[in-house]
Design a protein around this motif. Structure first.
Motif, short mmCIF file in Angstrom:
data_model
loop_
_atom_site.label_atom_id
_atom_site.label_comp_id
_atom_site.label_asym_id
_atom_site.label_seq_id
_atom_site.Cartn_x
_atom_site.Cartn_y
_atom_site.Cartn_z
N ALA A 110 15.71 9.28 -46.08
CA ALA A 110 15.30 9.28 -44.67
C ALA A 110 15.57 10.66 -44.08
O ALA A 110 16.53 11.34 -44.48
CB ALA A 110 16.03 8.20 -43.89
N THR A 160 19.55 1.83 -50.23
CA THR A 160 18.71 0.96 -49.40
C THR A 160 18.07 1.79 -48.30
O THR A 160 18.65 2.78 -47.83
CB THR A 160 19.54 -0.18 -48.77
OG1 THR A 160 20.56 0.38 -47.92
CG2 THR A 160 20.19 -1.04 -49.85
N PRO A 161 16.88 1.41 -47.83
CA PRO A 161 16.22 2.18 -46.76
C PRO A 161 17.04 2.24 -45.48
O PRO A 161 17.13 3.31 -44.85
CB PRO A 161 14.90 1.43 -46.56
CG PRO A 161 14.66 0.71 -47.84
CD PRO A 161 16.01 0.34 -48.35
N GLN A 162 17.63 1.12 -45.05
CA GLN A 162 18.37 1.11 -43.80
C GLN A 162 19.60 2.00 -43.88
O GLN A 162 19.93 2.70 -42.91
CB GLN A 162 18.78 -0.33 -43.46
CG GLN A 162 19.43 -0.47 -42.09
CD GLN A 162 18.52 -0.01 -40.97
OE1 GLN A 162 17.36 -0.42 -40.89
NE2 GLN A 162 19.04 0.85 -40.09
N GLN A 163 20.28 2.00 -45.01
CA GLN A 163 21.46 2.86 -45.14
C GLN A 163 21.07 4.33 -45.09
O GLN A 163 21.79 5.15 -44.50
CB GLN A 163 22.19 2.55 -46.44
CG GLN A 163 23.54 3.25 -46.56
CD GLN A 163 24.24 2.92 -47.86
OE1 GLN A 163 23.62 2.85 -48.92
NE2 GLN A 163 25.55 2.72 -47.79
N VAL A 196 18.58 5.58 -43.39
CA VAL A 196 18.31 5.88 -41.97
C VAL A 196 19.62 6.05 -41.21
O VAL A 196 19.78 6.99 -40.41
CB VAL A 196 17.44 4.76 -41.36
CG1 VAL A 196 17.34 4.93 -39.85
CG2 VAL A 196 16.05 4.76 -41.98
N ASP A 197 20.55 5.14 -41.44
CA ASP A 197 21.83 5.22 -40.72
C ASP A 197 22.57 6.51 -41.04
O ASP A 197 23.14 7.16 -40.15
CB ASP A 197 22.70 4.02 -41.10
CG ASP A 197 22.10 2.71 -40.60
OD1 ASP A 197 21.25 2.76 -39.69
OD2 ASP A 197 22.47 1.64 -41.14
N ASP A 220 20.73 9.60 -39.33
CA ASP A 220 20.95 9.65 -37.88
C ASP A 220 22.41 9.96 -37.55
O ASP A 220 22.71 10.72 -36.61
CB ASP A 220 20.55 8.33 -37.24
CG ASP A 220 19.03 8.14 -37.19
OD1 ASP A 220 18.33 9.16 -37.31
OD2 ASP A 220 18.57 6.99 -37.05
N THR A 267 13.15 7.26 -39.78
CA THR A 267 12.43 5.99 -39.87
C THR A 267 12.62 5.40 -41.25
O THR A 267 12.94 6.11 -42.21
CB THR A 267 10.93 6.20 -39.60
OG1 THR A 267 10.41 7.16 -40.55
CG2 THR A 267 10.70 6.71 -38.19
N LEU A 268 12.42 4.10 -41.36
CA LEU A 268 12.60 3.42 -42.65
C LEU A 268 11.60 3.95 -43.67
O LEU A 268 10.38 3.93 -43.43
CB LEU A 268 12.42 1.92 -42.49
CG LEU A 268 13.54 1.14 -41.79
CD1 LEU A 268 13.14 -0.30 -41.60
CD2 LEU A 268 14.83 1.23 -42.59
#
Length: 587
Positions: free
Chosen positions: A66, A198-201, A203-204, A207, A305-306
């Protein structure tokens, strides 16, 4: 008896002229032959690399990336050239700040990555081991050196805090390897990328890194303003004391003015002190405001973004790379195998090395039903020549042999380099084709080691070659008529010395000179050279010898040994036969 043609199972191939020195040029035909012979090596190696690549792609943990973008507003002044240089230097410095341990460590703490197995796992992957080995670094934490160094600043801390610190440092080092910071072109925008399982990790992390960088930037500016404010506070105090002293001196002189010039000087000094004091006081106020309300030089313009697909492993690239490497390695292995392969696979190998008049390729026949069936087919009427099943390539070989007896009657021996090369079958085929052409033909079985012709054609014969050698009159009954133009003389029962060796003594009741008065062509089946010395003994008594090899099994070294040995004993080598050639080699 000389010819300049190699016969194959389809059409004759002209032999190249004898080389006078150097290597022959590589032709397209040679390359195509190499591919036909070694395609399995190339395909197998490529398949193996593709299997390895596919296994890696299927088992490797996917990685998602990301990206977060920030715009930086450099606070520079000066000429245009100076500003451009200062902006580049400023942005380069900001890139290093974004990769600092404070920013990365703050991200690890904020997201709790020091408790994530992906970041603190002590067992490095194979890829990490390879990367660390190429970079000359150890894949394991250097705990031994830390223990040997003795207690440092943490020596007084509890053991648990020391271990927590090591885990935190390991997570920071892992995140440093999984993140990237770059400047986009020549703009003032920087991009922070983060990789995770993972995609969410991902992104986190991206950011959080951006926020931690902004907080670091603000903290650095606040700290600088605080230091500047402290210095201004001391400077204001000094200016305040100087202004009081100047004002006091001016007041004392004004009460009793004696020199107008001195009065003007004191007034000017007092005004200057007051102006400096007021300016310093204003700067101090601004510095305190920057401490209270700090503003960052960077602003997030695009949050992460994811990711829609994984970034690694790159399946298509890995498969394509594996296929390319597999083809290269397979081609190299095939070249090495081809260069070191001494087995006979091409007529030119024997023709060039042995200087033979002709070399014939014979393909494997799919209509072989035994020698007896051949002779039955050969005697079934006037259409024999059309109905007889001929081994592919045998017709050309028979035509060459027929050409040898145009001016005289001949006795030809057929000897194989190694057993199982099909010399007996070839002798049988040549005899049948010779008889079909109208020549009076005699086929003699002199293969004492393995009399396959006698066992298949005349298994119950009571007399044979062994008996004829003792009594020449027995030839009339021992030679079995198979067709009106073909007779077969079986081996008989061998007691001690083989018939071939006895014939070489020229003290037997049978001689080839007498047989040639009755027969136009005589074919003698001889035991394989590697299994018996019969060929060396009988070859000088023959008009010529055909050497039989097996495609892909007989080595060129063994074949040349046979040819040179037979020539040394006085035999004339008419040519060579490569038997059992596959269909793809015939053309």
């Amino acid at each position: 008896m000389t010819s300049s043609t190699i016969f194959s199972g389809v059409s004759p191939i002209s032999l190249p002229p004898a080389a006078t020195g150097g290597n022959s040029p590589l032709t397209l035909r040679d390359m195509l032959f190499f591919l036909r012979m070694r395609w399995l090596w190339i395909a197998a190696t490529t398949f193996a690399f593709l299997v390895l690549a596919g296994s890696y792609v299927l088992t490797a943990k996917p990685t998602f990336v990301a990206n977060t973008q920030l715009v930086i507003v450099p606070q520079v002044s000066g000429s245009e050239a100076q500003r451009a240089f200062a902006e580049d230097a400023f942005i380069e410095g900001q890139l290093e700040i974004a990769k600092s341990s404070d920013v990365v460590g703050g991200t690890v703490t904020a997201l709790g990555l020091d408790a994530d197995p992906d970041f603190v796992d002590q067992t490095p992957s194979l890829q990490d081991r390879a990367k660390n080995w190429l970079m000359g670094a150890s894949s394991e934490p250097d705990t031994a050196s830390q223990e040997a160094a003795g207690p440092g600043p943490r020596g007084t801390q509890p053991q648990q805090q020391i271990e927590d610190g090591r885990i935190h440092d390991r997570a920071v080092a892992t995140l440093l390897n999984m993140m990237g910071v770059r400047r986009i072109g020549s703009s003032t925008i920087i991009e922070i990328s983060a990789a995770a399982s993972t995609p969410q990790q991902a992104v986190d992390i991206a950011d959080t890194l951006a926020r931690q960088y902004i907080q670091k930037n603000i903290a650095m500016k606040a700290n600088a303003s605080r230091q500047y404010s402290e210095w201004l506070t001391r400077f204001v105090s000094e200016q305040q004391r100087g202004l009081a002293e100047a004002a006091s001196a001016l007041a004392s002189f004004t009460s009793n003015p004696r020199d107008q010039f001195k009065l003007a000087e004191l007034q000017s000094a007092t005004d200057a002190r007051r102006t400096l004091y007021e300016n310093t006081l204003n700067q101090l106020t601004e510095a305190k405001q920057r401490i209270t309300y700090p503003v960052s030089d960077a602003t997030i313009v695009s949050r992460a973004t994811l990711p829609l697909s994984k970034a690694r492993p790159r399946s298509t690239l890995i498969i394509a790379f594996a296929a390319a490497v597999g083809l290269g390695v397979g081609f190299a292995l095939a070249l090495i195998r081809h260069a070191g392969d001494r087995r006979i696979v091409r007529p030119n190998q024997i023709a060039d090395a042995g200087g033979l008049p002709f070399v014939t390729l014979l393909a494997t026949s799919r209509t072989r039903n035994g020698h007896s069936a051949r002779f039955l087919a050969a005697g079934t009427g006037s259409s024999t020549a059309a109905a007889y099943p001929v081994i592919p390539g045998m017709a050309e070989l028979s035509a060459t042999v027929v050409g040898l007896r145009r001016k005289r009657r001949v006795v030809i021996g057929i000897v194989a380099v190694n057993p199982g090369s099909g010399a007996s079958t070839i002798a049988c085929e040549l005899a049948v084709l010779s008889s079909i052409s109208g020549a009076q033909t005699l086929l003699i079985d002199a293969a004492a080691q393995k009399s396959s012709l006698s066992k298949s054609i005349a298994p119950h014969s009571s007399t044979g070659l062994v008996d004829v050698l003792d009594n020449g009159e027995l030839i009339r009954t021992a030679a079995l008529p198979l067709t009106p133009t073909l007779k077969f003389l079986p081996l008989g029962k061998v007691v001690a010395v083989s018939p071939a060796i006895r014939l070489s003594s020229r003290r037997t009741q049978l001689s080839f000179a007498e047989l040639k008065k009755e027969f136009d062509a005589i074919f003698v089946d001889i035991s394989a050279f590697s299994a018996s010395p019969d060929a060396n003994a009988i070859a000088p008594e023959l008009d010529g010898v055909l050497v039989v090899t097996s495609h892909g099994h007989t080595s060129i070294d063994d074949t040349m040994h046979v040819i040179e040995t037979l020539r040394n004993v006085g035999a004339e080598i008419l040519g060579a036969i490569i038997n059992h050639a596959p269909k793809r080699i015939e053309s």
